[in-house]
Design a protein around this motif. Structure first.
Motif, PDB file in Angstrom:
ATOM      1  N   ASP A 283       0.716  -1.351  -0.110  1.00  0.00           N
ATOM      2  CA  ASP A 283      -0.054  -0.289   0.194  1.00  0.00           C
ATOM      3  C   ASP A 283       1.097   1.260  -0.021  1.00  0.00           C
ATOM      4  OD1 ASP A 283      -2.317  -1.638   0.261  1.00  0.00           O
ATOM      5  OD2 ASP A 283      -2.502  -1.280   2.431  1.00  0.00           O
ATOM      6  N   ILE A 284       2.080   1.188   0.220  1.00  0.00           N
ATOM      7  CA  ILE A 284       2.723   2.312   0.238  1.00  0.00           C
ATOM      8  C   ILE A 284       2.607   3.063  -0.600  1.00  0.00           C
ATOM      9  CG2 ILE A 284       5.277   1.139  -0.694  1.00  0.00           C
ATOM     10  CD1 ILE A 284       4.905   4.219   2.162  1.00  0.00           C
ATOM     11  N   ALA A 285       2.700   1.977  -1.949  1.00  0.00           N
ATOM     12  CA  ALA A 285       2.760   3.647  -2.970  1.00  0.00           C
ATOM     13  C   ALA A 285       1.486   4.293  -3.546  1.00  0.00           C
ATOM     14  CB  ALA A 285       2.450   2.283  -4.860  1.00  0.00           C
ATOM     15  N   ALA A 286       0.514   3.786  -2.895  1.00  0.00           N
ATOM     16  CA  ALA A 286      -1.153   4.454  -3.223  1.00  0.00           C
ATOM     17  C   ALA A 286      -0.703   5.272  -1.669  1.00  0.00           C
ATOM     18  CB  ALA A 286      -2.187   3.746  -2.761  1.00  0.00           C
ATOM     19  N   ILE A 287      -0.526   5.108  -0.595  1.00  0.00           N
ATOM     20  CA  ILE A 287      -0.115   6.769   0.466  1.00  0.00           C
ATOM     21  C   ILE A 287       0.539   7.369  -0.594  1.00  0.00           C
ATOM     22  CG2 ILE A 287       0.685   6.526   2.556  1.00  0.00           C
ATOM     23  CD1 ILE A 287       0.246   3.242   3.160  1.00  0.00           C
ATOM     24  N   THR A 288       1.503   7.591  -0.925  1.00  0.00           N
ATOM     25  CA  THR A 288       2.535   7.897  -1.204  1.00  0.00           C
ATOM     26  C   THR A 288       1.929   8.771  -1.986  1.00  0.00           C
ATOM     27  OG1 THR A 288       4.491   6.538  -0.472  1.00  0.00           O
ATOM     28  CG2 THR A 288       4.673   8.964  -1.461  1.00  0.00           C
ATOM     29  N   ASP A 289       1.286   8.449  -3.026  1.00  0.00           N
ATOM     30  CA  ASP A 289       0.993   9.397  -4.194  1.00  0.00           C
ATOM     31  C   ASP A 289      -0.798  10.286  -3.936  1.00  0.00           C
ATOM     32  OD1 ASP A 289       2.125   8.824  -6.307  1.00  0.00           O
ATOM     33  OD2 ASP A 289       0.723   7.219  -7.315  1.00  0.00           O
ATOM     34  N   THR A 290      -1.300   9.352  -2.856  1.00  0.00           N
ATOM     35  CA  THR A 290      -2.670  10.529  -1.895  1.00  0.00           C
ATOM     36  C   THR A 290      -1.746  11.905  -1.486  1.00  0.00           C
ATOM     37  OG1 THR A 290      -3.163   7.953  -1.374  1.00  0.00           O
ATOM     38  CG2 THR A 290      -4.295  10.025  -0.170  1.00  0.00           C
ATOM     39  N   ILE A 291      -0.463  11.587  -0.462  1.00  0.00           N
ATOM     40  CA  ILE A 291      -0.657  12.573  -0.068  1.00  0.00           C
ATOM     41  C   ILE A 291       0.103  13.441  -0.699  1.00  0.00           C
ATOM     42  CG2 ILE A 291       1.870  13.316   1.735  1.00  0.00           C
ATOM     43  CD1 ILE A 291       1.546  10.728   2.528  1.00  0.00           C
ATOM     44  N   ARG A 292       0.952  13.560  -1.501  1.00  0.00           N
ATOM     45  CA  ARG A 292       1.854  14.303  -2.093  1.00  0.00           C
ATOM     46  C   ARG A 292       0.731  15.462  -2.637  1.00  0.00           C
ATOM     47  NH1 ARG A 292       3.364  11.704  -6.355  1.00  0.00           N
ATOM     48  NH2 ARG A 292       1.222  11.750  -7.937  1.00  0.00           N
ATOM     49  N   PHE A 294      -1.529  16.559  -1.829  1.00  0.00           N
ATOM     50  CA  PHE A 294      -1.561  17.601  -0.505  1.00  0.00           C
ATOM     51  C   PHE A 294      -0.483  18.309   0.394  1.00  0.00           C
ATOM     52  CE2 PHE A 294      -5.244  14.605   0.112  1.00  0.00           C
ATOM     53  CZ  PHE A 294      -6.184  15.258  -0.665  1.00  0.00           C
ATOM     54  N   ARG A 295       0.653  18.054   0.185  1.00  0.00           N
ATOM     55  CA  ARG A 295       1.234  18.417   0.458  1.00  0.00           C
ATOM     56  C   ARG A 295       2.028  19.741  -0.036  1.00  0.00           C
ATOM     57  NH1 ARG A 295       3.163  20.436   4.011  1.00  0.00           N
ATOM     58  NH2 ARG A 295       5.288  19.880   3.427  1.00  0.00           N
ATOM     59  N   MET A 296       1.897  19.581  -1.855  1.00  0.00           N
ATOM     60  CA  MET A 296       1.686  20.233  -2.514  1.00  0.00           C
ATOM     61  C   MET A 296       1.451  21.257  -2.497  1.00  0.00           C
ATOM     62  SD  MET A 296       3.431  18.065  -6.320  1.00  0.00           S
ATOM     63  CE  MET A 296       3.611  19.846  -7.435  1.00  0.00           C
ATOM     64  N   LEU A 299      -2.604  21.822   2.071  1.00  0.00           N
ATOM     65  CA  LEU A 299      -4.340  21.508   2.205  1.00  0.00           C
ATOM     66  C   LEU A 299      -3.210  21.027   3.898  1.00  0.00           C
ATOM     67  CD1 LEU A 299      -6.643  20.932  -0.429  1.00  0.00           C
ATOM     68  CD2 LEU A 299      -6.489  22.705   1.048  1.00  0.00           C
ATOM     69  N   ILE A 300      -2.525  19.450   3.580  1.00  0.00           N
ATOM     70  CA  ILE A 300      -1.453  19.126   4.473  1.00  0.00           C
ATOM     71  C   ILE A 300      -0.977  20.036   4.929  1.00  0.00           C
ATOM     72  CG2 ILE A 300      -1.297  17.033   6.363  1.00  0.00           C
ATOM     73  CD1 ILE A 300      -2.647  15.768   4.543  1.00  0.00           C
ATOM     74  N   PRO A 301      -0.505  21.094   6.103  1.00  0.00           N
ATOM     75  CA  PRO A 301       0.568  21.889   6.283  1.00  0.00           C
ATOM     76  C   PRO A 301       2.050  21.069   6.224  1.00  0.00           C
ATOM     77  CG  PRO A 301      -0.929  22.067   8.077  1.00  0.00           C
ATOM     78  CD  PRO A 301      -1.631  20.895   7.245  1.00  0.00           C
ATOM     79  N   ASN A 302       1.662  20.301   7.706  1.00  0.00           N
ATOM     80  CA  ASN A 302       2.555  19.616   8.155  1.00  0.00           C
ATOM     81  C   ASN A 302       2.949  18.492   7.378  1.00  0.00           C
ATOM     82  OD1 ASN A 302       0.901  17.620   8.611  1.00  0.00           O
ATOM     83  ND2 ASN A 302       1.500  16.366  10.658  1.00  0.00           N
ATOM     84  N   GLY A 303       4.852  17.967   7.772  1.00  0.00           N
ATOM     85  CA  GLY A 303       5.591  17.224   6.786  1.00  0.00           C
ATOM     86  C   GLY A 303       4.405  15.508   7.461  1.00  0.00           C
ATOM     87  N   VAL A 304       4.309  14.650   6.535  1.00  0.00           N
ATOM     88  CA  VAL A 304       3.766  13.694   6.330  1.00  0.00           C
ATOM     89  C   VAL A 304       4.407  12.273   7.094  1.00  0.00           C
ATOM     90  CG1 VAL A 304       2.250  12.005   6.151  1.00  0.00           C
ATOM     91  CG2 VAL A 304       1.926  14.482   5.721  1.00  0.00           C
ATOM     92  N   LEU A 305       4.458  11.809   8.106  1.00  0.00           N
ATOM     93  CA  LEU A 305       5.009  10.875   8.399  1.00  0.00           C
ATOM     94  C   LEU A 305       4.595   9.095   8.468  1.00  0.00           C
ATOM     95  CD1 LEU A 305       7.825  10.653   9.838  1.00  0.00           C
ATOM     96  CD2 LEU A 305       6.741  10.233  11.977  1.00  0.00           C
ATOM     97  N   ILE A 306       4.845   8.318   7.210  1.00  0.00           N
ATOM     98  CA  ILE A 306       4.355   7.318   7.519  1.00  0.00           C
ATOM     99  C   ILE A 306       5.328   5.952   7.903  1.00  0.00           C
ATOM    100  CG2 ILE A 306       3.071   5.525   5.375  1.00  0.00           C
ATOM    101  CD1 ILE A 306       3.783   7.851   3.520  1.00  0.00           C
TER     102      ILE A 306
END
Length: 541
Positions: A283-292, A294-296, A299-306
């Motif tokens: 699932d790590i691939a889908a998680i990363t593509d979901t976060i990107r 929002f970080r760019m 909208l999610i303003p902090n560094g996201v930790l997986i």
């Protein structure tokens, strides 16, 4: 015993870091200690005498008993290539200047540290044996905090706990951004290593503003607006005039930073922490593509930790509670034990900040995206009392916690741990490939893959902690070989580390190319011609 790791030099193709082979000498207490090879004992004794005249006899350490704490490290060092000759602890900038004068006179190499708690990277130990630790922890003043601008000016020994206590005592409406074990870590030291945290102010160097640096010749440089007479904007404006110099003194050995300006995060009216559970390693691939996105978009303003499940388990448990067999702990065992504790195979932590109205508008958008990726979105409503959720909720509001130190107890009683942190673009195929390669290499050496990924803006940090029993020489040798292969093979794919343990600095530096190293060497020669400040740091002799 040779103090510099020739094995490292050969495998890295490094030539400059061979300056400091150390040689064993007898200490006054009868045990061996290390001394720079080019220095005989009479010269070393003379240097110690001069240092004691500067800081007092109580603050020069050069025997087995007093230097024991400086030799402590969690990283593998099977051949003893990172043993200091002693330590000296100044209390002021003037004493630092005087110490550098002595170091130049005797060609005594100094390894500056702030609090020496760089746990996954070598603690206070130097890049090569024989260097004397320049311990700056006595310089621990919070020089100034501007309550209107939210800026701070601190000395090297100021920890995040110190600053947290100051803000509370003065009732100032600011949050800190802290690294994992913030209470014992220097704000200055972590920022100079370009460390990161968990709030919107997580890129510590980005939120740094102004330095005071003592150069090798004893002259003092104030960067940015600090060089202007009677300046009132040293901590308000980063860039100053002309070339921007602050970056030269991060991850380098070009000077000794004695003051650092930082920006503090205004406390938001509202804050809400989230955890997203994903059940499968792939699932790590889908998680990363979901976060990107929002970080760019911020909208999610902090560094996201997986956080990988094995890493999470290691915080509060020991390996032999789950697995006593040889070989890496199987995914199915990790998955089963994680599920018992309310964890997925990947556990993603982020927060929303602002007002209730802002959070209320963004939360449904974020929820839909993570649910579409196969994740289960949790908040304090479901997770209050869960120690992992509480830990990360604390970090994402700048709170103090030491719980992640627990990972050093994962395997045996020897306290072994070394970090590898390659960087990649935040695209799903990248962590997918990195995870597969890391698991392959670590299984080869019978270690457990215990990862975390951190998504910044457009980049992805893969934080791999290799946990081993340092009291077992066989494991320590295996850990050393495993880390060498990991760095080498990741580098062959363009995945290089952004920071490194002292044991692998030459190896990582070689991956950045000859021109990069030559430019660093020219800067070093210009600023520190006697090469007395931290030779070998980041592969810069």
């Amino acid at each position: 015993m040779n103090g510099i790791s020739r094995r490292e030099i050969l495998r890295a193709g490094a030539v400059g870091s061979a300056l400091l082979a150390g040689q064993a000498i007898a200490s006054p207490l009868g045990g061996p200690r290390m001394m720079p090879a080019s220095m005989d004992r009479d010269v070393f004794a003379a240097a110690l005498k001069d240092l004691r005249a500067i800081v007092g006899a109580d603050w020069v350490f050069a025997d087995e008993a007093s230097t024991a704490s400086y030799k402590k490290s969690f990283i593998p060092d099977p051949l003893g290539h990172h043993i200091p000759s002693g330590a000296v602890a100044p209390a002021s900038v003037e004493e630092v200047q005087a110490i550098l004068k002595v170091a130049n006179r005797y060609k005594l190499p100094l390894w500056p540290v702030s609090t020496g708690k760089n746990m996954g990277y070598g603690m206070a130990t130097p890049a090569s044996s024989g260097q004397m630790i320049l311990d700056l922890k006595r310089m621990n003043k919070i020089i100034h905090v501007d309550g209107e601008l939210g800026t701070a000016l601190v000395e090297p020994g100021v920890t995040y706990q110190d600053m947290h206590d100051y803000l509370v005592a003065h009732n100032l409406p600011y949050w800190l951004d802290v690294p994992t074990v913030g209470p014992i870590v220097s704000m200055l030291g972590n920022t100079l290593e370009r460390g990161v945290g968990y709030t919107p102010y997580g890129d510590h160097f980005f939120f740094q503003c102004g330095m005071e640096v003592v150069l090798a010749d004893g002259s003092i440089l104030k960067t940015g607006m600090g060089s202007v007479k009677d300046s009132t904007t040293w901590q308000a404006f980063k860039w100053g005039y002309g070339p921007y110099l602050d970056g030269l003194f991060t991850q380098s050995n070009f000077g000794v930073v004695t003051k650092l300006g930082m920006w503090l995060m205004p406390k938001p009216p509202a804050y809400k922490a989230f955890m997203v559970r994903h059940p499968n390693p792939e699932d790590i691939a889908a998680i990363t593509d979901t976060i990107r996105p929002f970080r760019m978009s911020n909208l999610i303003p902090n560094g996201v930790l997986i956080m990988g499940a094995a890493y999470q388990l290691a915080m509060f448990h020991r390996r032999d509670e789950f697995w006593k067999e040889p070989g890496s702990i199987p995914d199915e065992v990790v998955k089963r034990e994680a599920a018992k504790r309310g964890l997925g195979m990947w556990n993603t932590y982020f927060a929303l900040y602002g007002t209730d109205k802002i959070i209320g508008a963004i939360e449904p958008i974020v929820r839909r995206a993570f649910e579409a990726s196969g994740g289960e979105v949790m908040t304090a409503a479901e997770m209050t009392g869960n120690p992992w959720f509480e830990h990360h909720q604390t970090l994402m509001r700048g709170g103090m916690t030491l719980e992640e130190i627990g990972i050093v107890r994962w395997r045996g009683n020897g306290g072994g741990m070394v970090a590898f942190a390659p960087v990649a673009p935040a695209k799903g195929e990248e962590p997918k490939g990195q995870t597969a390669l890391a698991k392959e290499i670590m299984a080869k050496y019978n270690f457990d893959y215990a990862p975390a990924y951190a998504v910044g803006g457009r980049e992805l940090h893969h934080i791999i902690f290799l946990m081993f029993d340092k009291s077992d020489p066989e494991q320590e040798n295996r850990a050393d070989a495993c880390m060498t292969e990991m760095i080498t093979r990741f580098g062959e794919k363009g995945w290089c580390a952004y920071r490194s343990a002292v044991s692998t600095m030459d190896l990582v530096a070689a991956q950045y190319g000859a021109t990069n190293r030559e430019v660093n060497a020219r800067l070093k020669q210009a600023l520190d011609p006697n090469h007395i400040i931290a030779p070998g740091k980041q592969g810069i002799a």
